[in-house]
Design a protein around this motif. Structure first.
Motif, PDB file in Angstrom:
ATOM      1  N   LEU A  21       0.818  -1.211   0.000  1.00 52.84           N
ATOM      2  CA  LEU A  21       0.000   0.000   0.000  1.00 52.84           C
ATOM      3  C   LEU A  21       0.855   1.265   0.000  1.00 52.84           C
ATOM      4  O   LEU A  21       1.662   1.476   0.904  1.00 52.84           O
ATOM      5  N   GLY A  22       0.646   2.119  -1.001  1.00 53.18           N
ATOM      6  CA  GLY A  22       1.288   3.419  -1.048  1.00 53.18           C
ATOM      7  C   GLY A  22       0.281   4.551  -1.036  1.00 53.18           C
ATOM      8  O   GLY A  22       0.647   5.729  -1.097  1.00 53.18           O
ATOM      9  N   ASN A  23      -1.015   4.229  -0.999  1.00 55.38           N
ATOM     10  CA  ASN A  23      -2.063   5.240  -0.848  1.00 55.38           C
ATOM     11  C   ASN A  23      -3.118   4.680   0.103  1.00 55.38           C
ATOM     12  O   ASN A  23      -2.934   3.594   0.669  1.00 55.38           O
ATOM     13  N   THR A  24      -4.202   5.398   0.300  1.00 53.34           N
ATOM     14  CA  THR A  24      -5.319   4.851   1.058  1.00 53.34           C
ATOM     15  C   THR A  24      -6.582   4.906   0.212  1.00 53.34           C
ATOM     16  O   THR A  24      -6.748   5.803  -0.619  1.00 53.34           O
ATOM     17  N   HIS A  25      -7.443   3.927   0.417  1.00 49.40           N
ATOM     18  CA  HIS A  25      -8.744   3.852  -0.234  1.00 49.40           C
ATOM     19  C   HIS A  25      -9.558   2.813   0.523  1.00 49.40           C
ATOM     20  O   HIS A  25      -9.024   2.047   1.323  1.00 49.40           O
ATOM     21  N   PHE A  26     -10.874   2.797   0.283  1.00 46.33           N
ATOM     22  CA  PHE A  26     -11.759   1.877   0.998  1.00 46.33           C
ATOM     23  C   PHE A  26     -11.518   2.001   2.516  1.00 46.33           C
ATOM     24  O   PHE A  26     -11.554   3.096   3.052  1.00 46.33           O
ATOM     25  N   HIS A  27     -11.261   0.881   3.187  1.00 47.33           N
ATOM     26  CA  HIS A  27     -11.006   0.910   4.629  1.00 47.33           C
ATOM     27  C   HIS A  27      -9.524   0.707   4.955  1.00 47.33           C
ATOM     28  O   HIS A  27      -9.180   0.348   6.084  1.00 47.33           O
ATOM     29  N   TYR A  28      -8.649   0.934   3.978  1.00 44.81           N
ATOM     30  CA  TYR A  28      -7.228   0.771   4.220  1.00 44.81           C
ATOM     31  C   TYR A  28      -6.655   1.976   4.965  1.00 44.81           C
ATOM     32  O   TYR A  28      -7.209   3.079   4.918  1.00 44.81           O
ATOM     33  N   ALA A  29      -5.535   1.750   5.635  1.00 45.47           N
ATOM     34  CA  ALA A  29      -4.919   2.795   6.455  1.00 45.47           C
ATOM     35  C   ALA A  29      -4.327   3.907   5.597  1.00 45.47           C
ATOM     36  O   ALA A  29      -3.865   3.673   4.475  1.00 45.47           O
ATOM     37  N   GLU A  30      -4.313   5.107   6.155  1.00 45.55           N
ATOM     38  CA  GLU A  30      -3.615   6.200   5.497  1.00 45.55           C
ATOM     39  C   GLU A  30      -2.108   5.939   5.587  1.00 45.55           C
ATOM     40  O   GLU A  30      -1.605   5.504   6.629  1.00 45.55           O
ATOM     41  N   PRO A  31      -1.368   6.193   4.518  1.00 46.19           N
ATOM     42  CA  PRO A  31       0.077   5.954   4.553  1.00 46.19           C
ATOM     43  C   PRO A  31       0.763   6.838   5.585  1.00 46.19           C
ATOM     44  O   PRO A  31       0.362   7.977   5.826  1.00 46.19           O
ATOM     45  N   SER A  32       1.797   6.304   6.192  1.00 49.05           N
ATOM     46  CA  SER A  32       2.637   7.054   7.130  1.00 49.05           C
ATOM     47  C   SER A  32       4.037   6.483   7.042  1.00 49.05           C
ATOM     48  O   SER A  32       4.266   5.461   6.385  1.00 49.05           O
ATOM     49  N   ASP A  33       4.981   7.108   7.737  1.00 50.49           N
ATOM     50  CA  ASP A  33       6.320   6.542   7.758  1.00 50.49           C
ATOM     51  C   ASP A  33       6.293   5.137   8.351  1.00 50.49           C
ATOM     52  O   ASP A  33       7.024   4.244   7.907  1.00 50.49           O
ATOM     53  N   VAL A  34       5.397   4.903   9.321  1.00 54.77           N
ATOM     54  CA  VAL A  34       5.315   3.590   9.966  1.00 54.77           C
ATOM     55  C   VAL A  34       4.748   2.541   9.014  1.00 54.77           C
ATOM     56  O   VAL A  34       5.294   1.437   8.885  1.00 54.77           O
ATOM     57  N   THR A  35       3.640   2.852   8.329  1.00 54.12           N
ATOM     58  CA  THR A  35       3.028   1.853   7.442  1.00 54.12           C
ATOM     59  C   THR A  35       3.950   1.486   6.291  1.00 54.12           C
ATOM     60  O   THR A  35       3.993   0.330   5.860  1.00 54.12           O
ATOM     61  N   LEU A  36       4.689   2.473   5.792  1.00 52.50           N
ATOM     62  CA  LEU A  36       5.607   2.178   4.691  1.00 52.50           C
ATOM     63  C   LEU A  36       6.802   1.366   5.172  1.00 52.50           C
ATOM     64  O   LEU A  36       7.261   0.443   4.494  1.00 52.50           O
ATOM     65  N   ARG A  37       7.299   1.681   6.370  1.00 52.15           N
ATOM     66  CA  ARG A  37       8.432   0.919   6.910  1.00 52.15           C
ATOM     67  C   ARG A  37       8.075  -0.541   7.150  1.00 52.15           C
ATOM     68  O   ARG A  37       8.822  -1.443   6.753  1.00 52.15           O
ATOM     69  N   ILE A  38       6.965  -0.793   7.833  1.00 54.10           N
ATOM     70  CA  ILE A  38       6.637  -2.178   8.198  1.00 54.10           C
ATOM     71  C   ILE A  38       6.461  -3.038   6.964  1.00 54.10           C
ATOM     72  O   ILE A  38       6.899  -4.191   6.922  1.00 54.10           O
ATOM     73  N   GLN A  39       5.845  -2.500   5.912  1.00 51.90           N
ATOM     74  CA  GLN A  39       5.627  -3.287   4.700  1.00 51.90           C
ATOM     75  C   GLN A  39       6.944  -3.583   3.986  1.00 51.90           C
ATOM     76  O   GLN A  39       7.178  -4.704   3.523  1.00 51.90           O
ATOM     77  N   ALA A  40       7.803  -2.561   3.881  1.00 49.82           N
ATOM     78  CA  ALA A  40       9.070  -2.742   3.172  1.00 49.82           C
ATOM     79  C   ALA A  40      10.024  -3.639   3.947  1.00 49.82           C
ATOM     80  O   ALA A  40      10.588  -4.598   3.402  1.00 49.82           O
ATOM     81  N   TYR A  41      10.217  -3.355   5.234  1.00 51.46           N
ATOM     82  CA  TYR A  41      11.195  -4.122   6.007  1.00 51.46           C
ATOM     83  C   TYR A  41      10.743  -5.556   6.255  1.00 51.46           C
ATOM     84  O   TYR A  41      11.582  -6.478   6.309  1.00 51.46           O
ATOM     85  N   ALA A  42       9.449  -5.785   6.405  1.00 50.06           N
ATOM     86  CA  ALA A  42       8.973  -7.162   6.543  1.00 50.06           C
ATOM     87  C   ALA A  42       9.248  -7.947   5.266  1.00 50.06           C
ATOM     88  O   ALA A  42       9.626  -9.127   5.314  1.00 50.06           O
ATOM     89  N   THR A  43       9.076  -7.310   4.115  1.00 48.26           N
ATOM     90  CA  THR A  43       9.395  -7.969   2.842  1.00 48.26           C
ATOM     91  C   THR A  43      10.869  -8.325   2.782  1.00 48.26           C
ATOM     92  O   THR A  43      11.250  -9.421   2.342  1.00 48.26           O
ATOM     93  N   LEU A  44      11.726  -7.421   3.248  1.00 47.43           N
ATOM     94  CA  LEU A  44      13.153  -7.708   3.285  1.00 47.43           C
ATOM     95  C   LEU A  44      13.455  -8.859   4.238  1.00 47.43           C
ATOM     96  O   LEU A  44      14.297  -9.720   3.943  1.00 47.43           O
ATOM     97  N   ALA A  45      12.792  -8.897   5.381  1.00 45.81           N
ATOM     98  CA  ALA A  45      13.030  -9.974   6.340  1.00 45.81           C
ATOM     99  C   ALA A  45      12.730 -11.339   5.736  1.00 45.81           C
ATOM    100  O   ALA A  45      13.356 -12.343   6.090  1.00 45.81           O
ATOM    101  N   TYR A  46      11.779 -11.371   4.812  1.00 43.07           N
ATOM    102  CA  TYR A  46      11.416 -12.629   4.157  1.00 43.07           C
ATOM    103  C   TYR A  46      12.253 -12.896   2.902  1.00 43.07           C
ATOM    104  O   TYR A  46      12.014 -13.882   2.200  1.00 43.07           O
ATOM    105  N   GLY A  47      13.207 -12.041   2.618  1.00 46.91           N
ATOM    106  CA  GLY A  47      14.100 -12.284   1.487  1.00 46.91           C
ATOM    107  C   GLY A  47      13.619 -11.735   0.168  1.00 46.91           C
ATOM    108  O   GLY A  47      14.162 -12.097  -0.885  1.00 46.91           O
ATOM    109  N   GLY A  48      12.604 -10.855   0.174  1.00 47.20           N
ATOM    110  CA  GLY A  48      12.093 -10.291  -1.067  1.00 47.20           C
ATOM    111  C   GLY A  48      13.128  -9.479  -1.816  1.00 47.20           C
ATOM    112  O   GLY A  48      14.026  -8.891  -1.224  1.00 47.20           O
TER     113      GLY A  48
END
Length: 429
Positions: free
Chosen positions: A246-273
């Motif tokens: 997610l890089g934007n918000t729509h429907f019932h998704y969260a508004e982007p923030s530094d936290v939402t962008l970090r957790i998505q990116a770093y979790a992907t890295l933790a899994y080897g993406g």
């Protein structure tokens, strides 16, 4: 589930901080930190770029296609969104690789013979005659979220792309795992990925997953379960995976923030993406879509700065990260569906405390241990207390300037949703 865009579309940094205006201007085109190549780790805005908005004059902050490409580079991307072939020269000016989008010839003719697919693909690449420009084309967009029944047709298009331009990737993005069997056309998600790989022979696995909801709440079961399945498929088939987040918000998704962008990116890295796509960089002019990095009027939003920060951190750790092999992932605190938890499942660590984490474990080509520790708490920082099974000195890969530096003192603090890549420097015998 996303709205389809098919139709609408730093110590080492001190020198830079204290440079004179003339020096800063001279270095403005120099990447800092040094950019990771697209072939090693792709960072791209998912969706069609609104180039049609600037064809007849200025659009918000953009006066022309060069402005739009420079904006992507400045935000930390190394690859464009989906654009017609005629925009490749503009991307090359700003050190970007390109995902070409040729809507009429592909999506409008998805059910064609192999001969016709070959003909249409050759037509697209005939528009790009300069070898330097051809080299800049990284991928050709084919389709998003296909039913398994389309896989044989998509194989034709994949073959047509490879025949016309052997170095170009046919880009097909898969459903998330919360799509049901009827939507997938497969009995379950694992078999869906297997069928895709076996039929289309892709060089990667790309999928999207949106699991952040109103109030900034992460559905860990929904998000991490998909990462678990995709990582296993990636290792099984020997190809990397990309996560579209997610890089934007729509429907019932969260508004982007530094936290939402970090957790998505770093979790992907933790899994080897090996790739991050953001849905979307440009806020679609429909419904309640908002807070993409660029709004519907062509102006930057607060999300732009947050996204740049995350992307540049990826670039900084990439020289080390991209050489690592994923060997394990485990969670502390809540253990998501399909995941494993507890320090007893760790390959490298005997202790990790001070927060709730997802920990990706790796080895480098020499067999040295690395761990990516991600703070799953999205409201509070964590104070990492960690011990490796082997003896040695813990070091960290700096997210601000490339290099391995000491891990001590305030470095132990990890922001909400943030990640840190650690390694062990063995003690001398």
């Amino acid at each position: 589930m996303k709205y389809s865009l098919h139709a609408i579309f730093v110590c080492a940094a001190c020198v830079a901080f204290f440079a004179t205006p003339s020096e800063a201007q001279q270095n403005v085109s120099e990447p800092f930190p040094k950019r990771v190549s697209t072939s090693e780790f792709v960072i791209f805005p998912w969706g069609r770029m609104p180039v049609w908005e600037i064809e007849n004059g200025p659009w918000g902050d953009f006066t022309d296609a060069d402005d739009m490409m420079k904006d992507l580079y400045d935000c930390g991307y190394n690859t464009t969104g989906f654009v017609p072939a005629k925009y490749v020269p503009h991307a090359v000016k700003h050190n970007l690789k390109v995902i070409v989008h040729d809507w009429p010839n592909i999506y409008g003719n998805i059910d064609v013979t192999q001969e016709k697919a070959d003909e249409l693909m050759e037509k697209v690449f005939c528009e790009i005659t300069d070898p330097k420009l051809r080299e800049a084309v990284y991928a050709m967009w084919i389709i998003d979220e296909p039913h398994a029944g389309l896989f044989p047709l998509l194989d034709r298009w994949s073959k047509a792309v490879r025949k016309a331009a052997p170095s170009v990737i046919p880009y097909i993005n898969l459903f998330p795992d919360y799509a049901g069997p009827e939507t997938l056309g497969s009995k379950d998600y694992e078999s869906h990925i297997d069928a895709f790989v076996e039929t289309c022979s892709p060089p990667y696995i790309s999928y999207d997953n949106y699991s952040l909801f109103t109030g900034g709440k992460l559905d860990e079961d929904r998000f991490f379960s998909n990462l678990e399945t995709t990582r296993k498929a990636s290792l099984k088939h020997g190809i990397p995976f990309w996560n579209v987040v997610l890089g934007n918000t729509h429907f019932h998704y969260a508004e982007p923030s530094d936290v939402t962008l970090r957790i998505q990116a770093y979790a992907t890295l933790a899994y080897g993406g090996k790739g991050i796509g953001y849905f979307t960089h440009y806020s679609p002019p429909i419904g309640d879509y908002r807070l993409g990095p660029i709004d519907q009027y062509g102006h930057r939003t607060k999300t732009w700065d947050h996204m740049r920060q995350v992307n540049l951190q990826i670039h900084a750790i990439a020289p080390v990260y991209c050489k690592l092999k994923s060997v394990n992932v485990f969670h502390t605190g809540h253990v998501p569906r399909n995941a494993q938890g507890g320090i007893e499942s760790s390959v490298h660590l005997s202790k990790i405390e001070g927060g709730t984490y997802v920990v990706g474990e790796f080895v480098d080509p020499e067999g040295n241990p690395f761990v990516m520790v991600v703070n799953k708490n999205m409201q509070s920082s964590a104070l990492i207390n960690i011990k490796f099974k082997k003896e040695g000195t813990v070091k960290m890969v700096s997210p601000y300037a490339p290099g391995i530096i000491p891990f001590g003192g305030e470095q132990h603090w990890l922001a909400p949703g943030a990640g840190i890549l650690l390694t062990l420097e063995p003690r001398e015998p």
